[in-house]
Design a protein around this motif. Structure first.
Motif, PDB file in Angstrom:
ATOM      1  N   PRO A   8       1.076  -1.289   0.172  1.00 41.68           N
ATOM      2  CA  PRO A   8       0.270   0.224   0.040  1.00 41.68           C
ATOM      3  C   PRO A   8       1.150   1.515  -0.102  1.00 41.68           C
ATOM      4  CG  PRO A   8      -0.386  -1.851   1.612  1.00 41.68           C
ATOM      5  CD  PRO A   8       0.442  -2.051   1.210  1.00 41.68           C
ATOM      6  N   LEU A   9       2.182   1.710   0.986  1.00 41.94           N
ATOM      7  CA  LEU A   9       2.689   2.676   0.586  1.00 41.94           C
ATOM      8  C   LEU A   9       3.399   2.851  -0.593  1.00 41.94           C
ATOM      9  CD1 LEU A   9       4.197   4.556   2.590  1.00 41.94           C
ATOM     10  CD2 LEU A   9       6.096   3.186   2.674  1.00 41.94           C
ATOM     11  N   THR A  10       3.985   1.573  -1.146  1.00 45.52           N
ATOM     12  CA  THR A  10       4.286   2.038  -2.510  1.00 45.52           C
ATOM     13  C   THR A  10       3.065   2.107  -3.184  1.00 45.52           C
ATOM     14  OG1 THR A  10       6.138  -0.049  -2.371  1.00 45.52           O
ATOM     15  CG2 THR A  10       4.585   0.643  -5.670  1.00 45.52           C
ATOM     16  N   LEU A  11       2.110   1.693  -3.535  1.00 44.55           N
ATOM     17  CA  LEU A  11       1.469   2.547  -4.010  1.00 44.55           C
ATOM     18  C   LEU A  11       0.859   4.034  -4.046  1.00 44.55           C
ATOM     19  CD1 LEU A  11      -1.613  -0.613  -3.792  1.00 44.55           C
ATOM     20  CD2 LEU A  11       0.104  -0.040  -6.397  1.00 44.55           C
ATOM     21  N   GLU A  12       0.236   4.380  -2.379  1.00 42.39           N
ATOM     22  CA  GLU A  12       0.005   5.962  -2.851  1.00 42.39           C
ATOM     23  C   GLU A  12       1.402   6.534  -3.243  1.00 42.39           C
ATOM     24  OE1 GLU A  12      -0.236   8.870   1.588  1.00 42.39           O
ATOM     25  OE2 GLU A  12       0.215   6.671   2.033  1.00 42.39           O
ATOM     26  N   VAL A  13       2.944   6.328  -2.937  1.00 42.92           N
ATOM     27  CA  VAL A  13       3.992   7.131  -3.641  1.00 42.92           C
ATOM     28  C   VAL A  13       3.683   7.003  -4.972  1.00 42.92           C
ATOM     29  CG1 VAL A  13       6.288   7.110  -3.978  1.00 42.92           C
ATOM     30  CG2 VAL A  13       5.174   6.641  -1.860  1.00 42.92           C
ATOM     31  N   VAL A  14       3.248   6.138  -5.787  1.00 46.24           N
ATOM     32  CA  VAL A  14       3.323   6.366  -7.078  1.00 46.24           C
ATOM     33  C   VAL A  14       1.926   6.984  -7.576  1.00 46.24           C
ATOM     34  CG1 VAL A  14       2.512   4.744  -9.101  1.00 46.24           C
ATOM     35  CG2 VAL A  14       3.941   4.312  -7.951  1.00 46.24           C
ATOM     36  N   ASP A  15       0.363   6.682  -6.236  1.00 43.02           N
ATOM     37  CA  ASP A  15       0.058   7.754  -7.085  1.00 43.02           C
ATOM     38  C   ASP A  15      -0.106   9.310  -6.876  1.00 43.02           C
ATOM     39  OD1 ASP A  15      -2.198   6.191  -7.089  1.00 43.02           O
ATOM     40  OD2 ASP A  15      -3.194   5.675  -5.616  1.00 43.02           O
ATOM     41  N   LEU A  16       0.553   9.677  -5.998  1.00 41.50           N
ATOM     42  CA  LEU A  16       0.968  11.062  -4.957  1.00 41.50           C
ATOM     43  C   LEU A  16       1.768  11.291  -6.307  1.00 41.50           C
ATOM     44  CD1 LEU A  16       2.027  10.750  -2.040  1.00 41.50           C
ATOM     45  CD2 LEU A  16       0.428  11.719  -2.378  1.00 41.50           C
ATOM     46  N   ILE A  17       3.094  10.375  -6.919  1.00 45.09           N
ATOM     47  CA  ILE A  17       3.853  11.201  -7.748  1.00 45.09           C
ATOM     48  C   ILE A  17       2.891  11.802  -9.671  1.00 45.09           C
ATOM     49  CG2 ILE A  17       5.571  10.481  -9.679  1.00 45.09           C
ATOM     50  CD1 ILE A  17       6.866   8.500  -7.398  1.00 45.09           C
ATOM     51  N   ALA A  18       1.955  10.159  -9.730  1.00 39.89           N
ATOM     52  CA  ALA A  18       1.073  11.247 -11.013  1.00 39.89           C
ATOM     53  C   ALA A  18       0.231  12.329 -10.482  1.00 39.89           C
ATOM     54  CB  ALA A  18       0.523   9.736 -10.560  1.00 39.89           C
ATOM     55  N   THR A  19      -0.516  12.725  -9.496  1.00 43.33           N
ATOM     56  CA  THR A  19      -0.760  13.600  -8.567  1.00 43.33           C
ATOM     57  C   THR A  19       0.308  14.672  -8.838  1.00 43.33           C
ATOM     58  OG1 THR A  19      -2.247  12.505  -7.346  1.00 43.33           O
ATOM     59  CG2 THR A  19      -1.984  15.017  -7.254  1.00 43.33           C
ATOM     60  N   ILE A  20       1.268  14.966  -8.958  1.00 45.01           N
ATOM     61  CA  ILE A  20       2.408  15.808  -9.352  1.00 45.01           C
ATOM     62  C   ILE A  20       2.290  16.332 -10.219  1.00 45.01           C
ATOM     63  CG2 ILE A  20       4.798  16.632  -8.976  1.00 45.01           C
ATOM     64  CD1 ILE A  20       4.618  15.471  -5.825  1.00 45.01           C
ATOM     65  N   VAL A  21       2.801  15.490 -10.951  1.00 42.30           N
ATOM     66  CA  VAL A  21       2.919  15.227 -12.783  1.00 42.30           C
ATOM     67  C   VAL A  21       1.338  16.010 -13.519  1.00 42.30           C
ATOM     68  CG1 VAL A  21       3.213  14.050 -14.736  1.00 42.30           C
ATOM     69  CG2 VAL A  21       4.620  13.321 -12.953  1.00 42.30           C
ATOM     70  N   VAL A  22       0.707  15.044 -12.704  1.00 46.51           N
ATOM     71  CA  VAL A  22      -1.255  15.946 -13.837  1.00 46.51           C
ATOM     72  C   VAL A  22      -0.696  17.568 -13.119  1.00 46.51           C
ATOM     73  CG1 VAL A  22      -2.908  16.338 -13.775  1.00 46.51           C
ATOM     74  CG2 VAL A  22      -1.914  13.319 -14.312  1.00 46.51           C
ATOM     75  N   ARG A  23      -0.540  18.256 -12.060  1.00 47.73           N
ATOM     76  CA  ARG A  23      -0.524  19.254 -11.788  1.00 47.73           C
ATOM     77  C   ARG A  23       0.718  20.101 -12.074  1.00 47.73           C
ATOM     78  NH1 ARG A  23      -2.006  19.335  -5.392  1.00 47.73           N
ATOM     79  NH2 ARG A  23      -3.412  18.633  -5.895  1.00 47.73           N
ATOM     80  N   TYR A  24       0.982  19.676 -12.749  1.00 48.68           N
ATOM     81  CA  TYR A  24       3.030  20.071 -13.442  1.00 48.68           C
ATOM     82  C   TYR A  24       2.274  20.487 -13.977  1.00 48.68           C
ATOM     83  CZ  TYR A  24       7.301  21.194 -15.021  1.00 48.68           C
ATOM     84  OH  TYR A  24       8.384  21.327 -16.375  1.00 48.68           O
ATOM     85  N   HIS A  25       2.138  19.881 -15.452  1.00 49.67           N
ATOM     86  CA  HIS A  25       2.146  19.786 -16.771  1.00 49.67           C
ATOM     87  C   HIS A  25       0.091  20.918 -16.966  1.00 49.67           C
ATOM     88  CE1 HIS A  25       4.462  17.455 -18.948  1.00 49.67           C
ATOM     89  NE2 HIS A  25       4.286  16.560 -18.130  1.00 49.67           N
ATOM     90  N   GLU A  26      -0.267  20.541 -16.080  1.00 47.62           N
ATOM     91  CA  GLU A  26      -1.919  21.964 -16.341  1.00 47.62           C
ATOM     92  C   GLU A  26      -1.067  23.376 -16.102  1.00 47.62           C
ATOM     93  OE1 GLU A  26      -4.950  19.504 -14.293  1.00 47.62           O
ATOM     94  OE2 GLU A  26      -4.173  20.162 -13.071  1.00 47.62           O
ATOM     95  N   GLU A  27      -0.461  23.531 -15.103  1.00 45.57           N
ATOM     96  CA  GLU A  27       0.707  24.582 -14.904  1.00 45.57           C
ATOM     97  C   GLU A  27       0.945  24.985 -15.891  1.00 45.57           C
ATOM     98  OE1 GLU A  27       3.691  27.437 -11.797  1.00 45.57           O
ATOM     99  OE2 GLU A  27       1.802  25.754 -11.009  1.00 45.57           O
ATOM    100  N   TYR A  28       2.454  24.040 -16.213  1.00 51.93           N
ATOM    101  CA  TYR A  28       3.241  24.355 -17.447  1.00 51.93           C
ATOM    102  C   TYR A  28       2.310  24.991 -18.633  1.00 51.93           C
ATOM    103  CZ  TYR A  28       7.366  23.877 -19.684  1.00 51.93           C
ATOM    104  OH  TYR A  28       8.576  24.255 -20.500  1.00 51.93           O
ATOM    105  N   ASP A  29       1.326  23.648 -19.157  1.00 50.90           N
ATOM    106  CA  ASP A  29       0.594  24.507 -20.412  1.00 50.90           C
ATOM    107  C   ASP A  29      -0.191  25.569 -20.063  1.00 50.90           C
ATOM    108  OD1 ASP A  29       1.538  22.660 -21.803  1.00 50.90           O
ATOM    109  OD2 ASP A  29      -0.394  21.206 -21.052  1.00 50.90           O
ATOM    110  N   ALA A  30      -0.943  26.378 -18.816  1.00 46.73           N
ATOM    111  CA  ALA A  30      -1.551  27.227 -19.086  1.00 46.73           C
ATOM    112  C   ALA A  30      -0.171  28.587 -18.626  1.00 46.73           C
ATOM    113  CB  ALA A  30      -1.843  27.261 -17.202  1.00 46.73           C
ATOM    114  N   VAL A  31       0.874  28.484 -18.765  1.00 49.85           N
ATOM    115  CA  VAL A  31       1.778  29.523 -17.991  1.00 49.85           C
ATOM    116  C   VAL A  31       2.232  29.344 -20.079  1.00 49.85           C
ATOM    117  CG1 VAL A  31       4.241  29.088 -17.879  1.00 49.85           C
ATOM    118  CG2 VAL A  31       2.848  29.254 -15.780  1.00 49.85           C
TER     119      VAL A  31
END
Length: 140
Positions: A8-31
């Motif tokens: 479960p810890l590895t799954l949570e870390v993977v989910d957190l990394i995925a969320t970071i990637v999505v947020r980064y790309h959203e902001e990057y595209d907006a900028v």
């Protein structure tokens, strides 16, 4: 043989990394849009602001077809942000390179990205160093 279930810890870390990637790309595209660039154009310009690259290498780094990169570089070239020039090591190869205007735009783009700046600033220098080192280890 069945694969072992992921803990479960590895799954949570993977989910957190995925969320970071999505947020980064959203902001990057907006900028990027704020600079009249697509996200792909901004990413290519960011790569070329670091160093001139052949189209093939840009395509490899962006995980896309070289023909897509050609179109992106064409549009950046029309705007005066990128230029093509011969590779001094192999004159048969053309390099794409950021122009002075391209370097300035890439710098403004990077400075405009606020994502994670505040959360990272809230971490101690030691924590940021540990995070950096762990991410480097993950990337090999």
């Amino acid at each position: 043989m069945a694969a072992e279930p992921t803990d479960p810890l590895t799954l949570e870390v993977v989910d957190l990394i995925a969320t970071i990637v999505v947020r980064y790309h959203e902001e990057y595209d907006a900028v990027a849009a704020g600079h009249q660039l697509t996200g792909a154009q901004a990413r290519v310009l960011g790569l070329l602001a670091r160093e001139p690259l052949p189209m093939r290498r840009i395509a490899e780094q962006l995980k896309c077809e070289p023909s897509n990169v050609t179109g992106i570089v064409d549009r950046l070239e029309v705007r005066g942000l990128v230029q093509r020039r011969p590779d001094p090591a192999d004159r048969r190869v053309k390099l794409a390179a950021a122009t002075p205007a391209g370097h300035a735009t890439a710098e403004r783009l990077r400075a405009s990205l606020g994502f994670a700046r505040e959360p990272l600033a809230a971490l101690s220098r030691e924590d940021r160093t540990t995070l950096r080192d762990l991410l480097r280890r993950m990337l090999g």
